[in-house]
Write an enzyme that holds these catalytic residues in place. Structure first.
Site, mmCIF file in Angstrom:
data_model
loop_
_atom_site.group_PDB
_atom_site.id
_atom_site.type_symbol
_atom_site.label_atom_id
_atom_site.label_comp_id
_atom_site.label_asym_id
_atom_site.label_seq_id
_atom_site.Cartn_x
_atom_site.Cartn_y
_atom_site.Cartn_z
ATOM 1 N N CYS A 50 8.753 -53.767 -3.776
ATOM 2 C CA CYS A 50 8.960 -53.629 -5.107
ATOM 3 C C CYS A 50 7.974 -54.408 -5.800
ATOM 4 O O CYS A 50 7.472 -54.312 -6.866
ATOM 5 C CB CYS A 50 10.275 -54.369 -5.181
ATOM 6 S SG CYS A 50 10.380 -55.873 -4.830
ATOM 7 N N GLN A 111 11.553 -62.280 3.452
ATOM 8 C CA GLN A 111 11.451 -61.116 3.671
ATOM 9 C C GLN A 111 10.541 -60.145 4.007
ATOM 10 O O GLN A 111 10.517 -59.106 4.691
ATOM 11 C CB GLN A 111 12.200 -60.575 2.293
ATOM 12 C CG GLN A 111 13.692 -61.062 2.143
ATOM 13 C CD GLN A 111 13.847 -62.314 1.467
ATOM 14 O OE1 GLN A 111 12.995 -62.920 1.132
ATOM 15 N NE2 GLN A 111 15.135 -62.418 1.344
ATOM 16 N N GLU A 187 16.716 -51.528 -3.549
ATOM 17 C CA GLU A 187 16.357 -52.592 -2.603
ATOM 18 C C GLU A 187 16.896 -53.802 -3.044
ATOM 19 O O GLU A 187 17.389 -54.834 -2.291
ATOM 20 C CB GLU A 187 14.691 -52.438 -2.362
ATOM 21 C CG GLU A 187 14.310 -53.733 -1.304
ATOM 22 C CD GLU A 187 12.812 -53.550 -1.151
ATOM 23 O OE1 GLU A 187 12.179 -54.439 -0.573
ATOM 24 O OE2 GLU A 187 12.162 -52.984 -2.005
#
Length: 420
Positions: A50, A111, A187
């Site tokens: 993203c 992440q 997401e």
């Protein structure tokens, strides 16, 4: 061809541009094959999240920029101002920094490392990774592990997903007693929903434009979760204490009127609403309603930045470690570039050895004395091995001092300086 990276991220491009250049997970294998099939690209890994889209390749950077624009059917001049193209050393440094969380919106967030590993795995499955990118990312993973264990850059790092739960807990005593509604199934929603699911709320609902995707996310969460369609929101909104929204809609999905009706049905029991979408999914006027606690991405920033100052100090140490690892990898690259030359040199020596050995065997078969055969073999082998460097030195004379010095260094010789 050289190691290069072409990309854009949250620092160089707004969401409206990042969306246009993102690669859907389902289409990533086809994109990789198309990119690697190009004659100007030998290896390729595509990282698309993203916050960033990056193409790590062995190939020509300008050609990769053109491919990226063509693939997404965009004018190259529309996207060029937002792109960065990195050379070999800068690509190595960038990969290391991204994996360590030094280039993330939330400094030190973990992440991104998993996302890079997923990107490399997909590229390996499509056989678009070979010697150089495989070596780069194996080193990248090792550097990320060393930086994260050797510095405090990732300590107290709070992701937006984790911060969402923290904010809800400031309003309600226990998430386990709540009904939670997620609008969207992308997401970001998946990350946030995972954190909420760990708190085992009474009910989780995922409302999405398509039911199969909502069902898929509900199954992943492994708790009391049910899928619903976005069209059902006006009828079900009043059932939920927590509403988290993140879709790609260009217009608000939840309006003030819809929320007012839900509050009446709830008898004005409070509702925590978190809008993580850009543009907003929830009308800004909803904030004016009593019993509504509405927060946006900007509001969540303070919680996300908790511990940021301490991590900034650790980041300086991490940057130094990265620079050291970049130098090590560049040196390894240089040594690998000598391998073909070393192999060719050894092949040439082997040819000379076989040739003089063959001549020696013939002389022995004719009855020539072994001592004489050995003498001839040694002379012939010495002459063959020294012929090329001797001829090169004779041609160079005093006009190419660098070559003369190189030969002297290779053979560990001292040569007289004639003072000229």
């Amino acid at each position: 061809m050289q190691l290069t990276a072409v990309g854009l991220n949250h620092q160089t491009a707004p969401l409206s541009i990042r969306e246009k250049l993102a690669f859907a997970a389902a289409g990533l294998p086809d994109a990789l094959r198309a990119l690697a099939a190009d004659a100007a690209v030998k290896e390729a890994v595509i990282l698309s999240t993203c916050n960033r889209t990056e193409l790590y390749c062995v190939g020509d950077a300008e050609h990769i920029v053109r491919w990226l624009a063509d693939y997404h059917r965009l004018d190259i001049e529309e996207i060029r101002p937002y792109l960065y193209t990195l050379g070999c050393s800068d690509t190595i440094r960038h990969a290391f920094r991204v994996a360590c969380g030094l280039d993330s919106m939330v400094l030190g967030e973990p992440q991104i490392l998993g996302q890079i590993k997923d990107a490399v795995r997909v590229a390996q499955e499509q056989q678009t990774v070979d010697t150089w990118l495989n070596a780069l990312f194996q080193k990248t993973f090792a550097v990320a592990k060393e930086v994260r264990t050797g510095t405090a850059v990732g300590e107290n790092s709070v992701s937006m997903a984790a911060a969402s739960v923290k904010m809800a807990e400031q309003i309600f005593p226990s998430v386990g007693d709540l009904n939670v509604l997620f609008i969207g199934a992308g997401e970001m929603i998946e990350l946030v929903a995972t954190y909420f699911a760990a708190k085992t709320p009474r009910l989780i609902t995922v409302a999405n434009r398509t039911l199969p995707r909502a069902q898929e996310l509900c199954e992943k969460l492994g708790v009391n979760a049910e899928p619903r369609l976005l069209a059902e929101l006006p009828e079900i909104l009043h059932e939920y204490d927590v509403v988290v929204s993140s879709t790609a809609s260009q217009l608000p999905i939840v309006g003030k009127g819809m929320v007012e009706r839900a509050l009446k049905q709830r008898h004005h029991m409070p509702v925590f609403m978190l809008d993580l979408a850009v543009p907003r999914d929830i009308e800004a006027e909803v904030e004016d309603l009593n019993d509504i606690y509405l927060y946006t991405v900007d509001d969540i920033a303070n919680i996300v930045q908790t511990g940021q100052q301490a991590r900034q100090k650790a980041a300086a140490e991490a940057e130094m470690m990265v620079e050291q690892k970049v130098a090590e990898f560049v040196e390894w690259q240089r040594s690998r570039q000598s391998v073909p030359l070393i192999r060719a040199l050894r092949d040439e020596g082997e040819r000379a050895r076989r040739q003089v050995l063959e001549n020696a065997m013939k002389q022995l078969a004719k009855g020539t004395a072994p001592e004489e055969v050995l003498e001839r073999l040694s002379v012939q082998l010495t002459n063959k091995l020294l012929h090329s460097p001797t001829r090169t030195l004779n041609k160079a004379g005093s006009q190419n001092q660098n070559l003369v010095d190189a030969v002297a260094q290779i053979y560990d010789l001292e040569h007289p300086n004639n003072g000229l």
